[in-house]
Design an enzyme around this catalytic site. Sequence first.
Site, PDB file in Angstrom:
ATOM      1  N   LYS A 247       2.508  -3.163   6.962  1.00 36.35           N
ATOM      2  CA  LYS A 247       2.648  -3.632   5.739  1.00 36.35           C
ATOM      3  C   LYS A 247       4.185  -3.243   5.291  1.00 36.35           C
ATOM      4  CE  LYS A 247       0.083  -5.025   3.371  1.00 36.35           C
ATOM      5  NZ  LYS A 247      -0.367  -5.896   2.413  1.00 36.35           N
TER       6      LYS A 247
ATOM      7  N   TYR B   6      -1.070  -0.860  11.508  1.00 35.10           N
ATOM      8  CA  TYR B   6      -1.547  -1.758   9.673  1.00 35.10           C
ATOM      9  C   TYR B   6      -0.709  -0.654   8.966  1.00 35.10           C
ATOM     10  CZ  TYR B   6      -3.018  -1.598   4.968  1.00 35.10           C
ATOM     11  OH  TYR B   6      -2.915  -2.251   3.877  1.00 35.10           O
TER      12      TYR B   6
ATOM     13  N   THR C 225       0.618  -1.163   0.420  1.00 34.51           N
ATOM     14  CA  THR C 225       0.336  -0.088  -0.089  1.00 34.51           C
ATOM     15  C   THR C 225       0.990   1.280   0.045  1.00 34.51           C
ATOM     16  OG1 THR C 225      -1.244   1.281   1.266  1.00 34.51           O
ATOM     17  CG2 THR C 225      -0.261  -0.535   2.522  1.00 34.51           C
ATOM     18  N   ASP C 226       0.510   2.464  -0.081  1.00 31.89           N
ATOM     19  CA  ASP C 226       1.260   3.489  -0.513  1.00 31.89           C
ATOM     20  C   ASP C 226       1.164   4.383   0.971  1.00 31.89           C
ATOM     21  OD1 ASP C 226      -1.439   4.144   0.282  1.00 31.89           O
ATOM     22  OD2 ASP C 226      -1.896   6.087  -1.262  1.00 31.89           O
ATOM     23  N   GLU C 227       0.048   3.294   1.465  1.00 31.75           N
ATOM     24  CA  GLU C 227       0.231   4.271   3.124  1.00 31.75           C
ATOM     25  C   GLU C 227       1.567   3.970   3.631  1.00 31.75           C
ATOM     26  OE1 GLU C 227      -2.490   2.925   5.484  1.00 31.75           O
ATOM     27  OE2 GLU C 227      -4.486   3.223   4.002  1.00 31.75           O
TER      28      GLU C 227
END
Length: 332
Positions: free
Chosen positions: A152, A148, A121-123
């Site tokens: 990741k 989260y 994810t971009d997060e």
Amino acid sequence: MKLLVTGGAGFIGSNFVRYVLRERADWHIDVFDALSYAGNMANLEGLDKNRFTFTHADICDENAINDAVSSCDAVVHFAAESHNDNSLVSPWPFINTNLVGTFRVLEAVRKYDKRLHHISTDEVYGDLELDDPAKFTPETPYNPSSPYSSSKAGSDHLVRAWVRSFGVKATISNCSNNYGPFQHVEKFIPRQITEIIEGRKPKLYGNGLNVRDWIHTEDHSSGVLAILEKGVIGETYLIGASGERSNKQVVELILELMGKDPSNYEHVNDRPGHDLRYAIDASKLVKELGWHPKYTEFNSGLKDTIEWYRNNKSWWEPQKKYTEEKYRSVGR
Ligand code: NAD
Ligand code: TDX
């Protein structure tokens, strides 16, 4: 090609399975999924049974993942705990699935020498200021904010270490916020659509000015397939479709498309540590692998998604009550 898809009964995984079975007529897919609260066999209904099998198991189960990986040609790893708000209430499942589970997947592909594509994810890059001219690129330093996104980020680091230390044949993609059919009602867009269908007001966290970069899940699928087939081992590709919008703009648009007053929403408690803005520079994927998003009209993609939730009440109704109870308990 016999493809193993972990997390294939979830939102993005099941859309990817449908996409691949449609686009690659001679491929076979084994979905490997623990069927957590977010996994749903209904997401895979109607698929050709001759081209698709299902393994009900946990990626943290060493024997189960080894067995499944040993009999496939390549793995696309979607399985994860995926919701930030849940990670703030109960981080352990995120550590277990996203870190320990990814470790098990990596050990299995190392043992049986299989190709892996890891979905991220971009997060992992943290957030941007609203007026920052820069977007996330594969060179942006990691700076995750939540349990989260940090889990990741950790899983991405494991993948890179297994590529470098053990020669595992892996690629990574970091995608922006997905929308489309089969997304759990805990997530922003389905939550607002189903709140309106049930006669309540959409709910904006804080001032609603946080920005997300929206991509239709079908475009995420085409990006992943391009990387699986043409990506360079060890490389990271960012997937995004230039869909930046504030949460307030999205809520107003949903209300308008559903024939309601666009100002008929409410503000609720903000998310602790709420990332301000995500924005993806996908030029590497475009230039090097020739990928292009198809759903560039957010309004029409959103309209179709609203229609899907209107027509599939029996799919989302069983999730709705317990999801809203969880939100009520934290004032959101
Ligand atoms: P989701 O929560 O809808 O689906 C996750 C799936 O994984 C479910 O089917 C669940 O049963 C399965 N699963 C969970 N734990 C498991 C375990 N231990 N073993 C086997 N299966 C397990 O998630 P999603 O939104 O479809 O996200 C899929 C992937 O894409 C995740 O890796 C997520 O980090 C990533 N991603 C999501 C977005 C987004 O906008 N939703 C954006 C970028 C990347
Ligand atoms: O009711 C809500 N009101 C609201 O304002 C909800 C559920 C969310 N929000 C806000 C929080 C975010 O700014 O909307 C934005 C989107 O929220 P989510 O759908 O929870 O997504 P986000 O936290 O941005 O993370 C998503 O994109 C990246 C996915 O859930 C992740 O799996 C993915 O990695």
